[in-house]
Motif scaffolding. Structure first.
Motif, mmCIF file in Angstrom:
data_model
loop_
_atom_site.group_PDB
_atom_site.id
_atom_site.type_symbol
_atom_site.label_atom_id
_atom_site.label_comp_id
_atom_site.label_asym_id
_atom_site.label_seq_id
_atom_site.Cartn_x
_atom_site.Cartn_y
_atom_site.Cartn_z
ATOM 1 N N ALA A 1 8.034 -0.771 -3.255
ATOM 2 C CA ALA A 1 8.173 -1.357 -1.914
ATOM 3 C C ALA A 1 8.719 -0.331 -0.916
ATOM 4 O O ALA A 1 8.345 -0.319 0.249
ATOM 5 N N PHE A 2 9.579 0.545 -1.419
ATOM 6 C CA PHE A 2 10.260 1.513 -0.537
ATOM 7 C C PHE A 2 9.522 2.854 -0.439
ATOM 8 O O PHE A 2 10.053 3.799 0.118
ATOM 9 N N SER A 3 8.300 2.926 -0.986
ATOM 10 C CA SER A 3 7.632 4.231 -1.078
ATOM 11 C C SER A 3 6.965 4.663 0.224
ATOM 12 O O SER A 3 6.581 5.814 0.372
ATOM 13 N N GLU B 1 6.438 4.065 4.764
ATOM 14 C CA GLU B 1 7.217 3.855 5.983
ATOM 15 C C GLU B 1 7.462 2.362 6.229
ATOM 16 O O GLU B 1 8.592 1.926 6.413
ATOM 17 N N ASP B 2 6.362 1.584 6.236
ATOM 18 C CA ASP B 2 6.510 0.129 6.327
ATOM 19 C C ASP B 2 6.578 -0.383 4.905
ATOM 20 O O ASP B 2 5.726 -0.065 4.112
ATOM 21 N N ARG B 3 7.573 -1.205 4.612
ATOM 22 C CA ARG B 3 7.750 -1.725 3.260
ATOM 23 C C ARG B 3 6.445 -2.337 2.737
ATOM 24 O O ARG B 3 5.741 -3.031 3.473
ATOM 25 N N ARG C 1 4.582 -4.998 0.280
ATOM 26 C CA ARG C 1 4.850 -6.248 -0.416
ATOM 27 C C ARG C 1 4.690 -6.013 -1.917
ATOM 28 O O ARG C 1 3.640 -5.547 -2.362
ATOM 29 N N GLN D 1 7.509 7.587 -3.802
ATOM 30 C CA GLN D 1 7.456 8.055 -2.403
ATOM 31 C C GLN D 1 6.030 8.498 -2.121
ATOM 32 O O GLN D 1 5.473 9.290 -2.886
#
Ligand code: UDP
Length: 246
Positions: free
Chosen positions: A81-83, A85-87, A89, A129
């Motif tokens: 989810a954090f990989s 720029e915009d989270r 889903r 990332q």
């Protein structure tokens, strides 16, 4: 407002991140990073960070999915989810399902599935990332995780994308080139040069595709060398390392 750069390549043929058009981003790999997986590999490629884990061969359940004469290779590509720029889903998406399917197929000719009838080999590729080229980064890491798990393979698989910006072909697209470029052509191949994955987004002429494939071949040669150095570091003997250094 678009943050599309005015120019991607300067008058000296240098890209925004300082690379030449035929240069791949720096890549580092580390094998055996997860103790609970049968095989694993952590890979960084430019700003991409990917972790691949392999479980198996092990008995496949439910049994109706078993293949009598060979193992089933399952490949799951997932973006954390954090990989981005915009989270993102969590959970599968159309994109990740497609990437999982074609990436698994990229290993078809090399994994010697006939040795493990009725078994399953699970490959998990987790993007931690993302910075363009994550499906190819994941394939490069998954190859080493498969070897790390002791899965018999006829050879390695490497993957790299080629694209087009400012009317020129560029190897291993970075994020702005991927976002705003005219084409994106991710390719995977075996050490024999057989293409096992080829996708295309955008417009390229037949000549450009052929030239692009040749550029990817050069890039994959470098990736095979990085993969082999990692294998030597993990499994090689001191004598072999000396030979390599000479
Ligand atoms: N990307 C994103 N959100 C998404 C999918 C992709 O931010 O839902 C970004 C991510 O940095 C990715 C890039 O866009 O690496 C290019 O995505 P593409 O679908 O072309 O796949 P990739 O090049 O990563 O294999």
């Amino acid at each position: 407002m678009s943050d599309k750069p005015e120019k991607f390549i300067d008058e000296n043929g240098i890209r925004l991140d300082g690379r030449r058009v035929d240069e791949i981003r720096p890549m580092t790999v580390e094998m055996g990073v997860l103790t609970r997986a049968d095989g694993s590999c952590y890979l960084e490629w430019g700003n991409n960070k990917v972790l691949a884990a392999v479980y198996g061969p092990r008995e496949l359940h439910p049994r109706r999915l078993q293949r009598p004469g060979e193992a089933l290779v399952r490949y799951r590509y997932n973006m954390a989810a954090f990989s981005v720029e915009d989270r993102i889903r969590p959970g599968p998406s159309r994109r990740s399902t497609e990437i999982s399917k074609v990436s698994g197929e990229a290993f078809e000719p090399v994994v010697m599935k006939q040795f493990y009838p009725s078994a399953v080999i699970d490959v998990f590729a987790e993007v931690l990332q993302a910075d363009a080229g994550t499906r190819t980064a994941a394939i490069n890491a998954a190859t080493l995780a498969l070897v790390d798990a002791g899965i018999p393979m006829k050879g390695l698989v490497a993957a790299c994308a080629v694209g087009k910006v400012d009317g020129q072909l560029v190897l291993d697209l970075n994020k702005p080139e991927d976002n705003y470029g005219d084409a994106d052509l991710p390719i995977a191949m075996t050490e024999d040069g057989d293409i096992t994955l080829l996708q295309m987004d955008g417009n390229l002429t037949v000549e450009e595709v052929n030239k692009g494939i040749e550029m990817v071949r050069e890039g994959c040669e470098q990736i095979f060398a990085i993969q082999k150095a990692a294998l030597l570091e993990r499994f090689g003997t001191a004598e072999e390392e000396e030979v390599l250094e000479d």
